[in-house]
Design a protein around this motif. Structure first.
Motif, PDB file in Angstrom:
ATOM      1  N   ALA A  36       0.841  -1.206   0.000  1.00  0.00           N
ATOM      2  CA  ALA A  36       0.000   0.000   0.000  1.00  0.00           C
ATOM      3  C   ALA A  36       0.872   1.250   0.000  1.00  0.00           C
ATOM      4  N   TRP A  37       2.087   1.138   0.550  1.00  0.00           N
ATOM      5  CA  TRP A  37       3.009   2.277   0.530  1.00  0.00           C
ATOM      6  C   TRP A  37       3.423   2.622  -0.895  1.00  0.00           C
ATOM      7  N   LEU A  38       3.604   1.606  -1.745  1.00  0.00           N
ATOM      8  CA  LEU A  38       3.954   1.879  -3.140  1.00  0.00           C
ATOM      9  C   LEU A  38       2.814   2.587  -3.857  1.00  0.00           C
ATOM     10  N   ALA A  39       1.591   2.163  -3.573  1.00  0.00           N
ATOM     11  CA  ALA A  39       0.443   2.833  -4.177  1.00  0.00           C
ATOM     12  C   ALA A  39       0.363   4.285  -3.721  1.00  0.00           C
ATOM     13  N   ALA A  40       0.602   4.518  -2.427  1.00  0.00           N
ATOM     14  CA  ALA A  40       0.586   5.885  -1.901  1.00  0.00           C
ATOM     15  C   ALA A  40       1.689   6.725  -2.538  1.00  0.00           C
ATOM     16  N   PHE A  41       2.843   6.115  -2.753  1.00  0.00           N
ATOM     17  CA  PHE A  41       3.974   6.801  -3.387  1.00  0.00           C
ATOM     18  C   PHE A  41       3.607   7.237  -4.808  1.00  0.00           C
ATOM     19  N   GLY A  42       3.010   6.323  -5.576  1.00  0.00           N
ATOM     20  CA  GLY A  42       2.620   6.656  -6.940  1.00  0.00           C
ATOM     21  C   GLY A  42       1.570   7.746  -6.997  1.00  0.00           C
ATOM     22  N   LEU A  43       0.577   7.669  -6.128  1.00  0.00           N
ATOM     23  CA  LEU A  43      -0.465   8.698  -6.099  1.00  0.00           C
ATOM     24  C   LEU A  43       0.104  10.064  -5.736  1.00  0.00           C
ATOM     25  N   THR A  44       1.034  10.079  -4.780  1.00  0.00           N
ATOM     26  CA  THR A  44       1.649  11.352  -4.368  1.00  0.00           C
ATOM     27  C   THR A  44       2.449  11.961  -5.505  1.00  0.00           C
ATOM     28  N   LEU A  45       3.220  11.136  -6.205  1.00  0.00           N
ATOM     29  CA  LEU A  45       3.978  11.629  -7.358  1.00  0.00           C
ATOM     30  C   LEU A  45       3.049  12.248  -8.402  1.00  0.00           C
ATOM     31  N   SER A  46       1.953  11.579  -8.700  1.00  0.00           N
ATOM     32  CA  SER A  46       1.022  12.078  -9.717  1.00  0.00           C
ATOM     33  C   SER A  46       0.378  13.391  -9.288  1.00  0.00           C
ATOM     34  N   LEU A  47      -0.013  13.486  -8.022  1.00  0.00           N
ATOM     35  CA  LEU A  47      -0.660  14.709  -7.539  1.00  0.00           C
ATOM     36  C   LEU A  47       0.311  15.888  -7.523  1.00  0.00           C
ATOM     37  N   VAL A  48       1.571  15.633  -7.156  1.00  0.00           N
ATOM     38  CA  VAL A  48       2.576  16.708  -7.181  1.00  0.00           C
ATOM     39  C   VAL A  48       2.789  17.190  -8.613  1.00  0.00           C
ATOM     40  N   TRP A  49       2.863  16.248  -9.556  1.00  0.00           N
ATOM     41  CA  TRP A  49       3.015  16.601 -10.977  1.00  0.00           C
ATOM     42  C   TRP A  49       1.871  17.522 -11.422  1.00  0.00           C
ATOM     43  N   ILE A  50       0.641  17.121 -11.127  1.00  0.00           N
ATOM     44  CA  ILE A  50      -0.530  17.904 -11.545  1.00  0.00           C
ATOM     45  C   ILE A  50      -0.518  19.285 -10.902  1.00  0.00           C
ATOM     46  N   TYR A  51      -0.171  19.359  -9.616  1.00  0.00           N
ATOM     47  CA  TYR A  51      -0.148  20.654  -8.928  1.00  0.00           C
ATOM     48  C   TYR A  51       0.862  21.600  -9.581  1.00  0.00           C
ATOM     49  N   LEU A  52       2.050  21.106  -9.895  1.00  0.00           N
ATOM     50  CA  LEU A  52       3.073  21.963 -10.497  1.00  0.00           C
ATOM     51  C   LEU A  52       2.624  22.479 -11.862  1.00  0.00           C
ATOM     52  N   GLU A  53       2.012  21.603 -12.662  1.00  0.00           N
ATOM     53  CA  GLU A  53       1.538  22.037 -13.980  1.00  0.00           C
ATOM     54  C   GLU A  53       0.408  23.052 -13.847  1.00  0.00           C
ATOM     55  N   LEU A  54      -0.489  22.853 -12.899  1.00  0.00           N
ATOM     56  CA  LEU A  54      -1.580  23.798 -12.691  1.00  0.00           C
ATOM     57  C   LEU A  54      -1.069  25.139 -12.166  1.00  0.00           C
ATOM     58  N   LEU A  55      -0.076  25.098 -11.309  1.00  0.00           N
ATOM     59  CA  LEU A  55       0.491  26.337 -10.781  1.00  0.00           C
ATOM     60  C   LEU A  55       1.072  27.173 -11.913  1.00  0.00           C
ATOM     61  N   ARG A  56       1.762  26.517 -12.830  1.00  0.00           N
ATOM     62  CA  ARG A  56       2.346  27.222 -13.960  1.00  0.00           C
ATOM     63  C   ARG A  56       1.259  27.706 -14.909  1.00  0.00           C
ATOM     64  N   LEU A  57       0.213  26.891 -15.095  1.00  0.00           N
ATOM     65  CA  LEU A  57      -0.882  27.298 -15.981  1.00  0.00           C
ATOM     66  C   LEU A  57      -1.601  28.524 -15.458  1.00  0.00           C
ATOM     67  N   VAL A  58      -1.848  28.552 -14.146  1.00  0.00           N
ATOM     68  CA  VAL A  58      -2.523  29.709 -13.548  1.00  0.00           C
ATOM     69  C   VAL A  58      -1.704  30.971 -13.776  1.00  0.00           C
ATOM     70  N   SER A  59      -0.390  30.880 -13.603  1.00  0.00           N
ATOM     71  CA  SER A  59       0.454  32.061 -13.783  1.00  0.00           C
ATOM     72  C   SER A  59       0.441  32.531 -15.232  1.00  0.00           C
ATOM     73  N   LEU A  60       0.445  31.596 -16.178  1.00  0.00           N
ATOM     74  CA  LEU A  60       0.413  31.987 -17.590  1.00  0.00           C
ATOM     75  C   LEU A  60      -0.919  32.625 -17.967  1.00  0.00           C
ATOM     76  N   LEU A  61      -2.012  32.061 -17.476  1.00  0.00           N
ATOM     77  CA  LEU A  61      -3.313  32.600 -17.806  1.00  0.00           C
ATOM     78  C   LEU A  61      -3.518  33.989 -17.196  1.00  0.00           C
ATOM     79  N   ARG A  62      -3.013  34.198 -16.005  1.00  0.00           N
ATOM     80  CA  ARG A  62      -3.186  35.495 -15.353  1.00  0.00           C
ATOM     81  C   ARG A  62      -2.247  36.547 -15.907  1.00  0.00           C
TER      82      ARG A  62
END
Length: 262
Positions: free
Chosen positions: A235-261
């Motif tokens: 279950a730790w491996l699953a948690a690790f994968g989910l965390t990696l994916s969520l961090v990836w999405i957050y970073l891309e969204l943070l950059r998208l928000v800055s570009l749009l604004r």
């Protein structure tokens, strides 16, 4: 679909089991009582459940939040330490990725140091684009919930073809980022134009879609792991994968928000 991921190989299901009692060793009353007894559930047999994944993911995300708070309030201007934290997080993630078994220390350590980096980065963005981190967090939650619903309702099916296409796009995406970084490091600026303007926005959207693709792979691995009855520690491996994916999405969204604004 068979996977090379150690979570899904099905190892260890019959290891360590003792010899089962033979029916001839039991009386009729004992046999009747044995058949009437409820089957052992995953918690009693040490198998991974969805609840295990949720609890471990809560721990890793809690570590990320703790690191974010430290980076936001304690180290807001120490960019060198933030870069150092990002490097440490990267090394811990790479070590765990090549290990055959999950290490909670490595996984939680990655989450904590990644959080420190995200905290400093988020405050920097917030100073220039007020509220951008909050918008990115809400967007990340929306992407997660949307992909979870799409996966559970089978609007998204993780097939071999789906996986191949997604991974090919992900490799091309990463190559473009590396090439652009190399040109930037040697004074070439945003050579590919993927950090600004309309192309930069399109590139961010592609990055978010790739993050959603990674989430679908995570959901499929969790589902397969529970179905196969893999050991609870995975279950730790699953948690690790989910965390990696969520961090990836957050970073891309943070950059998208800055570009749009802008």
């Amino acid at each position: 679909m068979k996977s090379s991921n150690p979570v899904l190989t099905g190892r260890g299901f019959t290891e360590g089991g003792g010899a089962a009692a033979q029916p001839r060793d039991l009386t009729a009353d004992q046999l009747e009582a044995a058949y009437a007894r409820p089957a052992a559930g995953p918690a009693r047999t040490g198998r991974m459940t969805t609840g295990d994944v949720v609890s471990r993911t809560s721990v890793t995300l809690g570590a990320v939040v703790a690191g974010v708070l430290a980076g936001w309030f304690a180290l807001p201007e120490r960019y060198g330490l933030a870069v150092g934290a990002a490097l440490i997080a990267f090394v811990l993630a790479m070590v765990q990725s090549f290990k055959r078994s999950p290490s909670p220390v490595l996984i939680v350590g990655y989450a904590l140091f990644e959080g420190v980096f995200l905290g400093v980065l988020s405050r920097t963005y917030n100073e220039q684009w007020q509220g951008a981190p909050v918008q990115a967090v809400l967007g990340t939650a929306a992407v997660f919930c949307g992909m979870l619903v799409a996966y559970r309702t089978r609007l998204v099916r993780v097939t071999a073809r789906y996986r191949r296409i997604g991974m090919a796009v992900a490799v091309a995406f990463l190559i473009a980022i590396v090439v652009n970084l190399l040109f930037s490091a040697f004074g070439g600026g945003d050579t590919l134009g993927i950090r600004t303007g309309g192309l930069g926005i399109a590139f961010c959207v592609l990055g978010i879609l790739l993050g959603a693709f990674f989430l679908s792979l995570d959901f499929q691995q969790v589902e397969e792991g529970v179905r196969r009855g893999v050991p609870r520690q995975h279950a730790w491996l699953a948690a690790f994968g989910l965390t990696l994916s969520l961090v990836w999405i957050y970073l891309e969204l943070l950059r998208l928000v800055s570009l749009l604004r802008d």
